[in-house]
Scaffold this motif. Structure first.
Motif, PDB file in Angstrom:
ATOM      1  N   GLN A  23      46.352 -17.332  49.513  1.00 56.23           N
ATOM      2  CA  GLN A  23      44.910 -16.751  48.435  1.00 56.23           C
ATOM      3  C   GLN A  23      44.134 -17.999  48.891  1.00 56.23           C
ATOM      4  O   GLN A  23      42.731 -17.452  49.286  1.00 56.23           O
ATOM      5  N   GLY A  24      44.527 -18.789  49.006  1.00 51.83           N
ATOM      6  CA  GLY A  24      43.499 -20.241  49.742  1.00 51.83           C
ATOM      7  C   GLY A  24      42.422 -19.645  48.340  1.00 51.83           C
ATOM      8  O   GLY A  24      42.635 -20.046  47.079  1.00 51.83           O
ATOM      9  N   HIS A  25      41.206 -19.640  49.046  1.00 51.67           N
ATOM     10  CA  HIS A  25      40.060 -19.701  48.200  1.00 51.67           C
ATOM     11  C   HIS A  25      39.711 -18.072  46.990  1.00 51.67           C
ATOM     12  O   HIS A  25      38.543 -18.097  46.364  1.00 51.67           O
ATOM     13  N   ILE A  26      40.207 -17.016  47.911  1.00 48.52           N
ATOM     14  CA  ILE A  26      40.122 -15.563  46.508  1.00 48.52           C
ATOM     15  C   ILE A  26      40.283 -15.996  45.383  1.00 48.52           C
ATOM     16  O   ILE A  26      41.980 -16.751  45.504  1.00 48.52           O
ATOM     17  N   ASP A  27      39.955 -15.617  44.891  1.00 45.15           N
ATOM     18  CA  ASP A  27      39.861 -15.694  43.431  1.00 45.15           C
ATOM     19  C   ASP A  27      40.993 -14.420  42.702  1.00 45.15           C
ATOM     20  O   ASP A  27      40.108 -13.627  41.922  1.00 45.15           O
ATOM     21  N   GLY A  88      40.207 -19.741  55.547  1.00 55.07           N
ATOM     22  CA  GLY A  88      39.042 -19.034  56.418  1.00 55.07           C
ATOM     23  C   GLY A  88      39.653 -17.723  56.629  1.00 55.07           C
ATOM     24  O   GLY A  88      39.914 -16.771  55.859  1.00 55.07           O
ATOM     25  N   ALA A  89      39.653 -17.506  57.824  1.00 57.64           N
ATOM     26  CA  ALA A  89      40.253 -15.861  58.388  1.00 57.64           C
ATOM     27  C   ALA A  89      41.566 -15.367  57.495  1.00 57.64           C
ATOM     28  O   ALA A  89      41.679 -14.618  57.387  1.00 57.64           O
ATOM     29  N   PHE A  90      42.639 -15.938  57.541  1.00 58.50           N
ATOM     30  CA  PHE A  90      44.211 -16.119  57.355  1.00 58.50           C
ATOM     31  C   PHE A  90      43.956 -15.197  55.607  1.00 58.50           C
ATOM     32  O   PHE A  90      44.651 -14.999  55.159  1.00 58.50           O
ATOM     33  N   GLU A  91      42.699 -16.005  54.930  1.00 55.96           N
ATOM     34  CA  GLU A  91      42.648 -15.070  53.382  1.00 55.96           C
ATOM     35  C   GLU A  91      42.588 -13.147  53.257  1.00 55.96           C
ATOM     36  O   GLU A  91      42.456 -12.775  53.521  1.00 55.96           O
ATOM     37  N   GLY A  92      43.907 -13.503  52.851  1.00 53.35           N
ATOM     38  CA  GLY A  92      43.560 -12.398  52.055  1.00 53.35           C
ATOM     39  C   GLY A  92      45.030 -10.680  52.831  1.00 53.35           C
ATOM     40  O   GLY A  92      44.977  -9.999  52.684  1.00 53.35           O
ATOM     41  N   ARG A 123      34.406 -17.653  54.545  1.00 46.72           N
ATOM     42  CA  ARG A 123      34.289 -18.906  54.070  1.00 46.72           C
ATOM     43  C   ARG A 123      34.944 -20.267  55.298  1.00 46.72           C
ATOM     44  O   ARG A 123      36.279 -19.108  55.771  1.00 46.72           O
ATOM     45  N   ARG A 124      34.484 -21.105  55.134  1.00 45.06           N
ATOM     46  CA  ARG A 124      34.871 -21.906  56.490  1.00 45.06           C
ATOM     47  C   ARG A 124      36.351 -22.939  55.791  1.00 45.06           C
ATOM     48  O   ARG A 124      36.177 -23.188  55.091  1.00 45.06           O
ATOM     49  N   ALA A 125      36.909 -22.558  56.865  1.00 45.23           N
ATOM     50  CA  ALA A 125      38.426 -22.975  57.106  1.00 45.23           C
ATOM     51  C   ALA A 125      38.378 -24.701  56.894  1.00 45.23           C
ATOM     52  O   ALA A 125      37.843 -25.261  57.416  1.00 45.23           O
ATOM     53  N   GLU A 126      39.127 -25.262  56.114  1.00 47.84           N
ATOM     54  CA  GLU A 126      39.444 -26.601  56.304  1.00 47.84           C
ATOM     55  C   GLU A 126      41.106 -26.474  56.993  1.00 47.84           C
ATOM     56  O   GLU A 126      42.000 -25.744  56.911  1.00 47.84           O
ATOM     57  N   THR A 127      41.270 -27.704  57.870  1.00 39.55           N
ATOM     58  CA  THR A 127      41.932 -28.580  58.302  1.00 39.55           C
ATOM     59  C   THR A 127      42.788 -29.438  57.437  1.00 39.55           C
ATOM     60  O   THR A 127      42.780 -29.460  56.169  1.00 39.55           O
TER      61      THR A 127
END
Length: 215
Positions: A23-27, A88-92, A123-127
């Motif tokens: 999920q990450g930042h996907i709402d 980032g690109a991993f989300e979803g 979105r820009r990924a975080e470490t």
């Protein structure tokens, strides 16, 4: 400054938790089971006294926080510093799909290279190190605002992992050997600007199992 009690809560279950989709930042909203967990959580915390209920601004956390705050008749304050890590690109994607599409980056992630970069997506990924610093600073800031009080903080599995590591002084590179359960109650004290773990993983209020989202 007197110690502050932090009751740190992971949001209830979502459909993406259940199918191991990142999920990450996907709402993503809670699913039916997550709504049930949030209600059970609220009941378990009904006898607590809170000076504030604070949530990540992502709806899965906010829905959970609203259930808790509703019983106490207080408003929920939201803070994007309490969001899950941005992937980032991993989300979803399903974990299996991430491994297939981004094998090198997936391997670094699983090997706990805490400074490895995930490819950016919408979105820009975080470490992991950036995420750790952001989430711990967010928790401590709310403790600082309520010295001697009790604050319920509703966040995400990654935020809870960071708090656990901070409290026990665990290296960020070590494997995660502890569970982070949906709608779990985790109790900390903040004293002299540091997190102290009082209890972890209270889930007796959940009659059915709560999913642990593996890193």
């Amino acid at each position: 400054m007197p110690p502050t009690r932090i009751i740190l809560i992971r949001h209830g279950e979502t459909a993406w938790n259940a199918e191991r989709r990142l999920q990450g930042h996907i709402d993503i909203a809670l699913n039916t089971e997550g709504e049930r967990q949030a209600d059970a959580l609220a009941g378990a915390l009904a006898s607590e006294r809170f000076d504030a209920v604070v949530s990540s601004d992502l709806q899965r956390a906010l829905q959970t926080a609203l259930a808790v705050a509703g019983i106490h008749g207080i408003a929920v304050q939201t803070d994007p510093a309490l969001r899950e890590r941005c992937y980032g690109a991993f989300e979803g994607l399903l974990y299996a799909d991430i491994e297939q599409r981004y094998p090198a980056e997936f391997a670094a992630w699983q090997a706990r290279d805490v400074d490895s970069m995930v490819p950016d997506g919408e979105r820009r990924a975080e470490t992991f190190r950036q995420f750790y610093q952001r989430s711990i600073a967010g928790i401590l800031a709310w403790a600082h605002r309520h010295p001697g009080g009790t604050v319920a903080v509703v966040a995400h599995g990654g935020v809870l992992e960071c708090a656990y590591r901070a409290a026990l002084g665990l290296s960020l590179e070590t494997p995660r050997t502890f569970k982070v359960m949906n709608a779990s109650i985790n109790r900390f004290t903040v004293a002299q600007g540091k997190l102290v773990l009082d209890s972890w993983g209270e889930v007796a209020h959940l009659r059915q199992g709560a999913l642990d989202e593996l890193p």
